[in-house]
Design a protein around this motif. Structure first.
Motif, PDB file in Angstrom:
ATOM      1  N   VAL A 141     -57.344  55.573  42.570  1.00  0.00           N
ATOM      2  CA  VAL A 141     -56.739  56.443  43.280  1.00  0.00           C
ATOM      3  C   VAL A 141     -56.319  56.023  44.790  1.00  0.00           C
ATOM      4  O   VAL A 141     -55.181  56.417  45.106  1.00  0.00           O
ATOM      5  N   GLN A 142     -57.153  55.147  45.217  1.00  0.00           N
ATOM      6  CA  GLN A 142     -56.826  54.635  46.541  1.00  0.00           C
ATOM      7  C   GLN A 142     -55.741  53.645  46.660  1.00  0.00           C
ATOM      8  O   GLN A 142     -54.739  53.678  47.449  1.00  0.00           O
ATOM      9  N   GLN A 143     -55.519  52.977  45.339  1.00  0.00           N
ATOM     10  CA  GLN A 143     -54.597  51.947  45.208  1.00  0.00           C
ATOM     11  C   GLN A 143     -53.118  52.305  44.541  1.00  0.00           C
ATOM     12  O   GLN A 143     -52.030  51.891  44.819  1.00  0.00           O
ATOM     13  N   LYS A 144     -53.246  53.354  43.631  1.00  0.00           N
ATOM     14  CA  LYS A 144     -52.254  53.854  43.015  1.00  0.00           C
ATOM     15  C   LYS A 144     -51.837  55.263  43.037  1.00  0.00           C
ATOM     16  O   LYS A 144     -50.599  55.563  42.906  1.00  0.00           O
ATOM     17  N   GLY A 145     -52.708  55.851  43.775  1.00  0.00           N
ATOM     18  CA  GLY A 145     -52.377  57.561  44.138  1.00  0.00           C
ATOM     19  C   GLY A 145     -52.852  58.143  42.991  1.00  0.00           C
ATOM     20  O   GLY A 145     -53.614  57.718  41.885  1.00  0.00           O
ATOM     21  N   GLU A 146     -52.519  59.436  42.730  1.00  0.00           N
ATOM     22  CA  GLU A 146     -53.132  60.307  41.643  1.00  0.00           C
ATOM     23  C   GLU A 146     -52.054  60.304  40.576  1.00  0.00           C
ATOM     24  O   GLU A 146     -51.400  61.297  40.241  1.00  0.00           O
ATOM     25  N   VAL A 147     -51.640  59.144  40.119  1.00  0.00           N
ATOM     26  CA  VAL A 147     -50.462  58.992  39.033  1.00  0.00           C
ATOM     27  C   VAL A 147     -51.061  58.901  37.534  1.00  0.00           C
ATOM     28  O   VAL A 147     -50.452  58.271  36.820  1.00  0.00           O
ATOM     29  N   PHE A 148     -52.274  59.116  37.297  1.00  0.00           N
ATOM     30  CA  PHE A 148     -53.063  58.981  36.009  1.00  0.00           C
ATOM     31  C   PHE A 148     -53.966  60.192  35.778  1.00  0.00           C
ATOM     32  O   PHE A 148     -54.326  60.725  36.902  1.00  0.00           O
ATOM     33  N   THR A 149     -54.339  60.107  34.785  1.00  0.00           N
ATOM     34  CA  THR A 149     -55.220  61.315  34.273  1.00  0.00           C
ATOM     35  C   THR A 149     -56.766  60.363  33.727  1.00  0.00           C
ATOM     36  O   THR A 149     -56.394  59.253  33.263  1.00  0.00           O
ATOM     37  N   TRP A 150     -57.723  60.979  34.181  1.00  0.00           N
ATOM     38  CA  TRP A 150     -59.179  60.341  33.656  1.00  0.00           C
ATOM     39  C   TRP A 150     -60.096  61.007  32.835  1.00  0.00           C
ATOM     40  O   TRP A 150     -60.292  62.216  33.532  1.00  0.00           O
ATOM     41  N   GLU A 151     -60.016  61.005  31.741  1.00  0.00           N
ATOM     42  CA  GLU A 151     -60.632  61.963  30.994  1.00  0.00           C
ATOM     43  C   GLU A 151     -61.989  61.210  30.165  1.00  0.00           C
ATOM     44  O   GLU A 151     -61.661  60.073  29.395  1.00  0.00           O
ATOM     45  N   TYR A 152     -63.073  61.747  30.320  1.00  0.00           N
ATOM     46  CA  TYR A 152     -64.372  61.210  29.657  1.00  0.00           C
ATOM     47  C   TYR A 152     -64.197  61.679  28.366  1.00  0.00           C
ATOM     48  O   TYR A 152     -64.064  62.789  27.966  1.00  0.00           O
ATOM     49  N   LEU A 153     -64.416  60.726  27.273  1.00  0.00           N
ATOM     50  CA  LEU A 153     -64.571  61.104  25.963  1.00  0.00           C
ATOM     51  C   LEU A 153     -65.928  60.768  25.632  1.00  0.00           C
ATOM     52  O   LEU A 153     -66.400  61.398  24.583  1.00  0.00           O
ATOM     53  N   GLU A 154     -66.906  59.786  26.278  1.00  0.00           N
ATOM     54  CA  GLU A 154     -68.070  59.840  26.007  1.00  0.00           C
ATOM     55  C   GLU A 154     -68.726  59.524  27.345  1.00  0.00           C
ATOM     56  O   GLU A 154     -68.250  58.686  28.038  1.00  0.00           O
ATOM     57  N   GLN A 155     -69.756  60.204  27.693  1.00  0.00           N
ATOM     58  CA  GLN A 155     -70.451  60.146  28.941  1.00  0.00           C
ATOM     59  C   GLN A 155     -71.727  59.754  28.927  1.00  0.00           C
ATOM     60  O   GLN A 155     -72.733  60.530  29.422  1.00  0.00           O
ATOM     61  N   GLY A 156     -72.125  58.631  28.522  1.00  0.00           N
ATOM     62  CA  GLY A 156     -73.468  58.091  28.624  1.00  0.00           C
ATOM     63  C   GLY A 156     -74.327  58.595  27.406  1.00  0.00           C
ATOM     64  O   GLY A 156     -73.988  59.531  26.653  1.00  0.00           O
ATOM     65  N   PRO A 157     -75.530  58.171  27.461  1.00  0.00           N
ATOM     66  CA  PRO A 157     -76.280  57.336  28.465  1.00  0.00           C
ATOM     67  C   PRO A 157     -75.916  55.874  28.140  1.00  0.00           C
ATOM     68  O   PRO A 157     -76.015  55.102  29.184  1.00  0.00           O
ATOM     69  N   GLU A 158     -75.641  55.621  27.063  1.00  0.00           N
ATOM     70  CA  GLU A 158     -75.593  53.970  26.657  1.00  0.00           C
ATOM     71  C   GLU A 158     -74.098  53.718  26.861  1.00  0.00           C
ATOM     72  O   GLU A 158     -73.785  52.705  27.353  1.00  0.00           O
ATOM     73  N   TRP A 159     -73.011  54.410  26.638  1.00  0.00           N
ATOM     74  CA  TRP A 159     -71.744  54.026  26.480  1.00  0.00           C
ATOM     75  C   TRP A 159     -70.861  55.325  27.457  1.00  0.00           C
ATOM     76  O   TRP A 159     -71.356  56.318  27.073  1.00  0.00           O
ATOM     77  N   TYR A 160     -69.929  54.611  28.032  1.00  0.00           N
ATOM     78  CA  TYR A 160     -69.033  55.552  28.590  1.00  0.00           C
ATOM     79  C   TYR A 160     -67.423  55.133  28.050  1.00  0.00           C
ATOM     80  O   TYR A 160     -67.199  54.009  27.833  1.00  0.00           O
ATOM     81  N   LYS A 161     -66.580  56.180  27.628  1.00  0.00           N
ATOM     82  CA  LYS A 161     -65.585  55.945  26.940  1.00  0.00           C
ATOM     83  C   LYS A 161     -64.575  56.890  27.710  1.00  0.00           C
ATOM     84  O   LYS A 161     -64.538  58.254  27.886  1.00  0.00           O
ATOM     85  N   ILE A 162     -63.659  56.370  28.705  1.00  0.00           N
ATOM     86  CA  ILE A 162     -62.435  57.096  29.283  1.00  0.00           C
ATOM     87  C   ILE A 162     -61.288  56.777  28.830  1.00  0.00           C
ATOM     88  O   ILE A 162     -60.939  55.600  28.846  1.00  0.00           O
ATOM     89  N   LYS A 163     -60.594  57.862  28.752  1.00  0.00           N
ATOM     90  CA  LYS A 163     -59.107  57.870  28.478  1.00  0.00           C
ATOM     91  C   LYS A 163     -58.643  57.900  29.635  1.00  0.00           C
ATOM     92  O   LYS A 163     -58.475  58.785  30.364  1.00  0.00           O
ATOM     93  N   ILE A 164     -57.651  56.727  30.150  1.00  0.00           N
ATOM     94  CA  ILE A 164     -56.970  56.615  31.173  1.00  0.00           C
ATOM     95  C   ILE A 164     -55.345  56.677  30.643  1.00  0.00           C
ATOM     96  O   ILE A 164     -54.882  55.863  30.118  1.00  0.00           O
ATOM     97  N   THR A 165     -54.849  57.783  31.381  1.00  0.00           N
ATOM     98  CA  THR A 165     -53.172  58.019  30.934  1.00  0.00           C
ATOM     99  C   THR A 165     -52.515  57.895  32.281  1.00  0.00           C
ATOM    100  O   THR A 165     -52.777  58.311  33.051  1.00  0.00           O
ATOM    101  N   LYS A 166     -51.255  56.971  32.037  1.00  0.00           N
ATOM    102  CA  LYS A 166     -50.474  57.171  33.105  1.00  0.00           C
ATOM    103  C   LYS A 166     -49.584  58.263  32.975  1.00  0.00           C
ATOM    104  O   LYS A 166     -49.068  58.639  32.129  1.00  0.00           O
ATOM    105  N   LYS A 167     -49.344  58.958  34.401  1.00  0.00           N
ATOM    106  CA  LYS A 167     -48.678  60.135  34.325  1.00  0.00           C
ATOM    107  C   LYS A 167     -47.058  59.800  34.327  1.00  0.00           C
ATOM    108  O   LYS A 167     -46.583  58.782  34.919  1.00  0.00           O
TER     109      LYS A 167
END
Length: 78
Positions: free
Chosen positions: A52-78
């Motif tokens: 966010v600091q470097q690019k601005g809010e030009v993407f979406t950040w969607e947790y597909l899996e949120q621990g406790p062992e693995w985190y999977k995040i879908k990062i989409t460019k707007k």
């Protein structure tokens, strides 16, 4: 259309010294509407704030899996 094998970035396989730079480079390669899935062994929320600091809010950040062992995040460019 993206290949399902190439849009996954397993951050656990990256050396810490290149991890964020590699993730940023993968994001920069995306065209609007494209995404990649970030796999990590901890919540990469600090990376979210850095993006966010470097690019601005030009993407979406969607947790597909949120621990406790693995985190999977879908990062989409707007």
């Amino acid at each position: 259309m993206e290949n399902s094998n190439t849009n996954i970035l397993n951050a656990t396989l990256l050396h810490p010294s290149i991890k964020h730079a590699t993730i940023f480079a993968r994001y920069d390669e995306l065209k609007p509407g494209e995404h990649f899935i970030l796999h990590n062994d901890h919540d990469p929320k600090p990376l979210y704030y850095q993006l966010v600091q470097q690019k601005g809010e030009v993407f979406t950040w969607e947790y597909l899996e949120q621990g406790p062992e693995w985190y999977k995040i879908k990062i989409t460019k707007k």
